[in-house]
Design an enzyme around this catalytic site. Structure first.
Site, PDB file in Angstrom:
ATOM      1  N   HIS A   6      -7.660  -5.350  -1.127  1.00  0.00           N
ATOM      2  CA  HIS A   6      -6.580  -4.589  -1.137  1.00  0.00           C
ATOM      3  C   HIS A   6      -4.942  -5.270  -0.844  1.00  0.00           C
ATOM      4  O   HIS A   6      -4.846  -6.006   0.365  1.00  0.00           O
ATOM      5  CB  HIS A   6      -6.635  -3.553  -0.019  1.00  0.00           C
ATOM      6  CG  HIS A   6      -5.291  -2.564   0.061  1.00  0.00           C
ATOM      7  ND1 HIS A   6      -4.657  -1.947  -1.236  1.00  0.00           N
ATOM      8  CD2 HIS A   6      -4.897  -1.956   0.973  1.00  0.00           C
ATOM      9  CE1 HIS A   6      -3.917  -0.939  -0.972  1.00  0.00           C
ATOM     10  NE2 HIS A   6      -3.663  -0.970   0.641  1.00  0.00           N
TER      11      HIS A   6
ATOM     12  N   SER B 174       0.745  -1.171   0.150  1.00  0.00           N
ATOM     13  CA  SER B 174      -0.113  -0.067  -0.061  1.00  0.00           C
ATOM     14  C   SER B 174       0.914   1.138   0.076  1.00  0.00           C
ATOM     15  O   SER B 174       1.596   1.546  -0.880  1.00  0.00           O
ATOM     16  CB  SER B 174      -0.924  -0.245   1.345  1.00  0.00           C
ATOM     17  OG  SER B 174      -1.896   0.755   1.184  1.00  0.00           O
TER      18      SER B 174
ATOM     19  N   ASP C 280      -8.985  -3.602  -6.486  1.00  0.00           N
ATOM     20  CA  ASP C 280      -8.122  -3.258  -5.275  1.00  0.00           C
ATOM     21  C   ASP C 280      -8.970  -1.875  -4.967  1.00  0.00           C
ATOM     22  O   ASP C 280      -8.927  -0.875  -5.708  1.00  0.00           O
ATOM     23  CB  ASP C 280      -6.745  -3.102  -5.454  1.00  0.00           C
ATOM     24  CG  ASP C 280      -6.150  -2.521  -3.984  1.00  0.00           C
ATOM     25  OD1 ASP C 280      -6.555  -1.697  -3.336  1.00  0.00           O
ATOM     26  OD2 ASP C 280      -5.178  -3.017  -3.824  1.00  0.00           O
TER      27      ASP C 280
END
Length: 528
Positions: free
Chosen positions: A497, A242, A469
């Site tokens: 995600h 991320s 995502d």
């Protein structure tokens, strides 16, 4: 009230969910932006016009040599088999001084064998603001082939968790902040929202003034290079998820010849302007909600009806509107407001394994019981049952608002953008648009600007993207892989995600092979 770009791996969501983006800029960055809080290069020269992040000199400046030559005092800590230490880093890389040094927390778990040790593998779960050390203690037991060959290492970035943590509000103040109406319907409600943003910023300034102007991603990347040297590694091997992909890519851009095997999972695109970033993520969460709604409709008794995903969205919006007028009881003093309910729903978009839970909690909320959605919201905000908040929600805007200029500078700018946000997501558009206003009131002027990252001269870098995502849309992974001179795109066709360690044998095998022997996935490899 979700007000910050907060991006973490979905594995971290299982313990404490996270989400949402805001406050970025369309401007471009300089190569040495961190050297003096992003204002000039170390030599005081103006920024070059090149829109790509430029590498720093390979030679270690004499004034920084004491940091690179320091020895860490490791000691047993926390979970069995882990060691911890404290590393010194300069508050300001342009003006290092022992009087203002930061103390950064580091942890490791040594390679277990069998097989020869390959070096250190740094990990970061994202955020910004996620504790890498906490993540390490969850991540280190797997994957076994990788931990057998690497010392697993984590450093809480400056301003985060154990490393000079940013603080902003008392727990009671944070409770009130999270309940602020995120979709103001009147001038009075707009004033309440902007006042909340101002008070939050003032709290951060009063409690964390020393470090507030020195928690940029570029500075955190420079800390990584100090840690690399202290660990005795010639290159950084890294797995970032991320926001951790932005941190890792930034390291590769600044120190390309020291960037080794790097996995950037759930990638961000550093070259987007603020409007595009926020619109993209608004659309990303809409895509995730549509997938959730389609799955829910297939199940008997979906609390959002059984007609269509569009109708499900209308029913969810109606629930939010109802909670705005009449918050639901939760069994405690706090009630489920629109803001807390929205946060809870968005949090569950991070991982499809949370969808059954969300279905139950939505049914409860429609029946007047808000306890379930409040629990999801609390997990997002990292609020303990005793009412204490972790530092992530303070570190997050501190990093974001320093990295890039605000997405919007006034409520009028937000109002003008509402149609495009609503088009991206009829359900979440207003919430995301107003959330992007928070950095407008930040007490420290932004130091960085958006830029391409090419990292010419780096070893092959694996960029991982998930097609649905919500937090880091797949297009971002494609863009970053295209920017990086040695980028290799690995695609996961699915929901949630990030992809590594989330159940895809195909993804895990490709990444493990790369980390263990350096073999990159085949060109445009896709996994389901």
């Amino acid at each position: 009230m979700s007000t910050s770009r907060l991006l973490r791996t979905s594995a971290a969501f299982l313990a404490a969910s996270a989400l949402l983006i805001s406050g970025c800029s369309s401007e471009r960055s300089s190569p040495d932006a961190d050297a003096s809080s992003g204002r000039t290069t170390e030599a005081g020269a103006p920024r070059p016009a090149d829109s790509s992040l430029q590498p720093l000199p390979t030679a270690i400046p004499a004034k920084l040599r004491p940091y690179y030559d320091q020895k860490l005092n490791w000691h047993a800590c926390g979970v069995a088999g882990f060691e911890c230490a404290t590393m010194k880093a300069p508050l300001d890389y342009a003006r290092p001084s022992a009087a203002t040094d930061l103390k950064l927390a580091v942890a490791r778990k040594k390679a277990t064998g069998p097989g020869s040790r390959l070096g250190s593998l740094m990990v970061n779960p994202g955020g910004p603001g996620g504790s890498a050390i906490d993540y390490l203690q969850q991540y280190a037991p797997q994957p076994a082939p990788v931990r057998a060959r690497y010392d697993m290492v984590a450093m809480d970035p400056r301003g985060v968790a154990r490393s000079e943590p940013i603080e902003c509000l008392s727990n009671k103040e944070m409770d009130r902040y999270t309940q602020t109406d995120p979709t103001p319907d009147s001038p009075a409600e707009v004033d309440k929202l902007t006042t909340a943003y101002r008070n939050f910023a003032k709290g951060c300034e009063s409690r964390s003034g020393k470090v507030l102007s020195h928690v940029s991603t570029i500075e955190a990347a420079r800390d990584m290079d100090v840690l690399r040297a202290v660990l005795g590694d010639k290159k950084v091997t890294y797995v970032g998820a991320s926001y951790g992909t932005f941190l890792g890519a930034t390291y590769a851009g600044l120190f390309p010849t020291r960037a080794g095997r790097m996995v950037l999972d759930g990638a961000m695109n550093p070259d987007l302007d603020a409007r595009t970033i926020n619109i993209d993520q608004t659309a990303g969460f809409n895509t995730a909600f549509t997938a959730f709604a389609a799955d829910c409709i297939k199940k008997q008794g979906c609390p959002l009806g059984d007609k269509s995903t569009e109708d499900a969205g209308r029913q969810l919006s109606a629930l939010f509107k109802k909670l705005d007028a009449h918050p639901a009881e939760t069994g405690e003093e706090r009630k489920l407001t629109e803001s807390l309910a929205t946060t809870g729903v968005i949090a569950a978009m991070y991982d499809q394994h949370a969808w059954p839970m969300l279905r139950d909690y939505l049914a409860q909320a429609k029946a007047g019981n808000g306890r379930g959605l409040l629990t999801l919201s609390d997990s997002y905000y990292e609020r303990d049952p005793n009412g204490s908040y972790a530092n992530q929600m303070y570190a997050n805007p501190a990093v974001n608002c320093l990295d890039l200029a605000p997405a919007f500078t006034s409520p009028d700018k937000v109002r003008a953008a509402l149609p495009s946000f609503r088009k991206a997501s009829p359900v979440f558009g207003d919430n995301f648009a107003w959330a992007a206003l928070n950095c407008a009131y930040w007490p420290v002027k932004s130091a960085g600007k958006a830029h391409r990252i090419e990292a010419k001269g780096a070893s092959p870098i694996v960029v991982v993207g998930t097609t649905r995502d919500p937090a880091t849309p797949y297009a971002w992974a494609k863009a970053l892989a295209g920017q990086l001179a040695t980028g290799a795109l690995l695609t996961y066709e699915g929901d949630g995600h990030t992809a590594y360690g989330r159940g895809s044998d195909c993804i895990d095998a490709a990444i493990n092979t790369y980390l263990l022997d350096g073999t990159t996935p085949s060109k445009n490899k896709r996994c389901k």
